[in-house]
Design an enzyme around this catalytic site. Structure first.
Site, PDB file in Angstrom:
ATOM      1  N   HIS A   1      36.127  42.302  35.192  1.00 59.35           N
ATOM      2  CA  HIS A   1      37.245  41.263  35.594  1.00 59.35           C
ATOM      3  C   HIS A   1      36.537  39.772  35.432  1.00 59.35           C
ATOM      4  O   HIS A   1      35.151  39.796  35.806  1.00 59.35           O
ATOM      5  CB  HIS A   1      38.014  41.439  36.608  1.00 59.35           C
ATOM      6  CG  HIS A   1      37.272  41.342  38.062  1.00 59.35           C
ATOM      7  ND1 HIS A   1      37.218  40.179  38.774  1.00 59.35           N
ATOM      8  CD2 HIS A   1      36.725  42.287  38.871  1.00 59.35           C
ATOM      9  CE1 HIS A   1      36.384  40.473  39.774  1.00 59.35           C
ATOM     10  NE2 HIS A   1      35.689  41.686  39.749  1.00 59.35           N
TER      11      HIS A   1
ATOM     12  N   ASP B   1      38.268  37.006  36.754  1.00 60.86           N
ATOM     13  CA  ASP B   1      38.597  36.046  38.009  1.00 60.86           C
ATOM     14  C   ASP B   1      37.640  36.050  39.143  1.00 60.86           C
ATOM     15  O   ASP B   1      36.930  37.143  39.339  1.00 60.86           O
ATOM     16  CB  ASP B   1      40.076  36.529  38.403  1.00 60.86           C
ATOM     17  CG  ASP B   1      40.070  38.016  38.904  1.00 60.86           C
ATOM     18  OD1 ASP B   1      39.722  38.549  38.153  1.00 60.86           O
ATOM     19  OD2 ASP B   1      40.699  38.152  40.131  1.00 60.86           O
TER      20      ASP B   1
ATOM     21  N   ASP C   1      30.029  39.401  40.987  1.00 64.83           N
ATOM     22  CA  ASP C   1      31.393  39.810  41.152  1.00 64.83           C
ATOM     23  C   ASP C   1      32.304  39.177  40.142  1.00 64.83           C
ATOM     24  O   ASP C   1      32.829  38.093  40.930  1.00 64.83           O
ATOM     25  CB  ASP C   1      32.020  39.932  42.513  1.00 64.83           C
ATOM     26  CG  ASP C   1      33.297  40.535  42.628  1.00 64.83           C
ATOM     27  OD1 ASP C   1      33.673  41.232  41.985  1.00 64.83           O
ATOM     28  OD2 ASP C   1      33.925  40.230  43.770  1.00 64.83           O
TER      29      ASP C   1
ATOM     30  N   GLU D   1      41.837  40.818  39.360  1.00 65.18           N
ATOM     31  CA  GLU D   1      41.103  42.108  40.064  1.00 65.18           C
ATOM     32  C   GLU D   1      41.160  41.388  41.629  1.00 65.18           C
ATOM     33  O   GLU D   1      41.459  42.465  42.527  1.00 65.18           O
ATOM     34  CB  GLU D   1      39.839  42.407  39.618  1.00 65.18           C
ATOM     35  CG  GLU D   1      39.472  43.793  40.341  1.00 65.18           C
ATOM     36  CD  GLU D   1      38.826  43.488  41.440  1.00 65.18           C
ATOM     37  OE1 GLU D   1      38.347  44.607  42.458  1.00 65.18           O
ATOM     38  OE2 GLU D   1      38.032  42.605  41.989  1.00 65.18           O
ATOM     39  N   GLU D   2      40.811  40.252  41.840  1.00 62.81           N
ATOM     40  CA  GLU D   2      40.850  39.997  43.242  1.00 62.81           C
ATOM     41  C   GLU D   2      41.962  39.794  44.196  1.00 62.81           C
ATOM     42  O   GLU D   2      41.945  39.655  45.278  1.00 62.81           O
ATOM     43  CB  GLU D   2      39.881  38.831  43.182  1.00 62.81           C
ATOM     44  CG  GLU D   2      38.417  38.676  42.621  1.00 62.81           C
ATOM     45  CD  GLU D   2      37.467  39.526  43.559  1.00 62.81           C
ATOM     46  OE1 GLU D   2      37.908  40.057  44.549  1.00 62.81           O
ATOM     47  OE2 GLU D   2      36.423  39.549  43.084  1.00 62.81           O
TER      48      GLU D   2
ATOM     49  N   ASP E   1      31.438  47.200  38.560  1.00 64.13           N
ATOM     50  CA  ASP E   1      31.909  46.143  39.586  1.00 64.13           C
ATOM     51  C   ASP E   1      31.791  46.815  41.000  1.00 64.13           C
ATOM     52  O   ASP E   1      32.513  46.797  41.793  1.00 64.13           O
ATOM     53  CB  ASP E   1      33.383  45.882  39.432  1.00 64.13           C
ATOM     54  CG  ASP E   1      33.919  44.643  40.090  1.00 64.13           C
ATOM     55  OD1 ASP E   1      32.931  44.038  40.905  1.00 64.13           O
ATOM     56  OD2 ASP E   1      35.017  44.652  40.364  1.00 64.13           O
TER      57      ASP E   1
ATOM     58  N   HIS F   1      31.895  37.749  47.393  1.00 61.51           N
ATOM     59  CA  HIS F   1      32.637  36.844  48.070  1.00 61.51           C
ATOM     60  C   HIS F   1      32.241  36.019  49.197  1.00 61.51           C
ATOM     61  O   HIS F   1      32.715  35.259  49.937  1.00 61.51           O
ATOM     62  CB  HIS F   1      33.832  37.705  48.779  1.00 61.51           C
ATOM     63  CG  HIS F   1      34.643  38.574  48.060  1.00 61.51           C
ATOM     64  ND1 HIS F   1      35.486  39.426  48.582  1.00 61.51           N
ATOM     65  CD2 HIS F   1      34.417  38.826  46.567  1.00 61.51           C
ATOM     66  CE1 HIS F   1      36.238  39.981  47.340  1.00 61.51           C
ATOM     67  NE2 HIS F   1      35.598  39.795  46.492  1.00 61.51           N
TER      68      HIS F   1
END
Length: 464
Positions: A87, A89, A118, A152-153, A176, A436
């Site tokens: 992903h 995003d 990520d 995805e997030e 991931d 994150h």
């Protein structure tokens, strides 16, 4: 074929492309989302998708943009295919960075920037693995498909759309998560518990999300006696901190526990359940007592739903939200269950237990998601394990299962595969953030190594 040695030749171009992707703030922006214009999640994710597909077009791959929800990069032909699901995003940048979050920064052997871990870095590593296979003219018996999602997030709506409009790979992996291979992910349920029974609790607030152990909770109890000595004793006995005071509208109580991820509630201390327990016993409140009895055990034993799975270990239960307000009591429970049980069995356990309580508490299944399980002896898992072992030298660490969830759940016969290595030793005094977090980072060489591992794995599954 030594893909690790070959990957070194792509180092400069890989990190140049990674910087191009990291420079794009591809955070979901619902205010600017326009599905009709191909921006279902806003301009940032769409720009990242366009840029990624332009890289693949530049390199001569066949590409397709699936209405801005996802994009595909394909190599080879055939009815069967090996898929890679990444992903583009990212989560919001956040505060506290010591590096530019929208730029690839190298420092002491590490690379920093939002998305380097990520999942822009690993997705691009998988793309470069395809590129190495293509550039070396290696023969294929299966088509290779890289699918890049853009949401995805925030719930993976991108994949829900893609599965209705795009080609589904035969098998594959998502880059991931963690190495070596995650072949099983527990199922996930949310169960709400509601009641309007009488209680001395005028107000109660604990938790914001069901998948986080409640770190702090506060309540107002409609009584006059703060019971300070008993409260202090309770805090010391349970490793908590908090406060209690008599105010005009009742006794105000707060407790602080230890937050943790909802899939590992045993690593935290739930301030919400502890506060229910104290109120129940200190002020003889039946509703608080019954809620506590339902929620007190992270294995779900009082509800009769405990299960120690053969592959996935224990069922876990986390009451992540507890609220009492305007005469209504509510709790939302996050459950991660192994594939040895079912949502129906779990729901029945709550229903039968609630019927035996003195209070009228009504359970409702708000959500139920299936577990992911791929046979650890399958060709998929063993091929990936062999690729991982070849380039890391790690023949000890087994394939694993987890309580959390990854993109792999979106397709059948998919597993999670890297890029974070088990027991990785930190080689810098710098702060290196994880997914994150601020200063999100990973060793630069680990991304190159992941590229080689992915190439080995893909070719072992798709090559002749």
């Amino acid at each position: 074929m030594d893909f690790r040695k070959l990957a070194e030749k792509y180092r400069d171009s890989y990190f140049k492309d990674l910087n191009t992707l990291v420079e794009i703030e591809s955070t979901k922006d619902e205010a600017k989302a326009d599905p009709a214009a191909g921006m279902p999640f806003g301009p940032g994710p769409r720009k990242a998708l366009d840029t990624f597909l332009e890289m693949a077009d530049r390199d001569g791959f066949k590409t397709e943009n699936v209405d801005g929800y996802a994009g595909t990069v394909t190599l080879g032909q055939g009815e069967e295919s090996v898929g890679i699901l990444g992903h583009l995003d990212i989560v919001p940048l956040g505060d506290g960075w010591t590096k530019d979050p929208l730029k690839v920064t190298f420092d002491d052997g590490y690379v920093f920037g939002r998305g380097v871990l990520d999942d822009k870095g690993p997705t691009l590593a998988a793309y470069y693995a395809m590129k190495m296979i293509r550039d070396e003219n290696l023969p294929l018996k299966r088509k290779i498909m890289l699918i890049a999602g853009t949401d995805e997030e925030s719930g993976s709506a991108c994949m829900k759309y893609y599965k209705k409009h795009g080609e589904i790979p035969t098998l594959g992996f998502t880059p991931d998560a963690d190495f070596p291979v995650i072949y099983g992910e527990k199922g996930n349920m949310h169960v709400s518990l509601k009641s309007s029974d009488p209680t001395k609790i005028r107000y109660f607030k604990g938790g914001l999300r069901p998948n986080i152990v409640i770190g702090n909770a506060e309540a107002i109890v409609d009584v006059n006696d703060p019971k300070e000595e008993l409260f202090d004793f309770y805090l010391k006995s349970n490793g908590l901190s908090g406060s209690i005071s008599k105010e005009e509208d009742g006794v105000h109580i707060s407790m602080e526990g230890v937050p943790a991820h909802g899939s590992t509630p045993y690593e935290g201390i739930n301030a919400g359940t502890h506060l229910l327990n104290f109120i129940a016993e200190a002020y003889d409140d039946q509703l608080a007592r019954d809620y506590y009895e339902l929620l007190k055990d992270w294995k779900g034993k009082p509800v009769g739903i405990e299960k120690n799975g053969v592959f996935m270990s224990f069922l876990t239960m986390n009451p992540g939200i507890i609220e009492f307000k305007d005469g209504q009591a509510y709790a939302l429970v996050d459950i991660r269950y192994p594939n040895d049980t079912t949502p129906e069995v779990i729901a029945k356990g709550f229903e039968e237990t609630c019927q035996k309580l003195a209070s009228d508490i009504v359970p409702t299944v708000e959500y139920a998601g299936d577990p992911l399980f791929v046979d650890p002896n399958s060709t998929l898992v063993t091929s990936l394990m062999n690729a991982y072992s070849k380039y890391t030298g790690d023949t000890f660490t087994p394939a694993i299962t987890i309580g959390g969830g990854t993109y792999a759940k979106e397709f059948d016969q998919f597993v999670a595969f890297g890029p974070v290595k088990p027991n990785e030793e930190k080689t810098t005094d710098l702060f290196v953030g994880g997914c994150h977090q601020r200063d999100e980072g990973i060793k630069a060489d680990d991304l190159l190594e992941a590229m080689a591992i992915y190439a080995e794995a893909i070719y072992s599954l798709a090559g002749e």
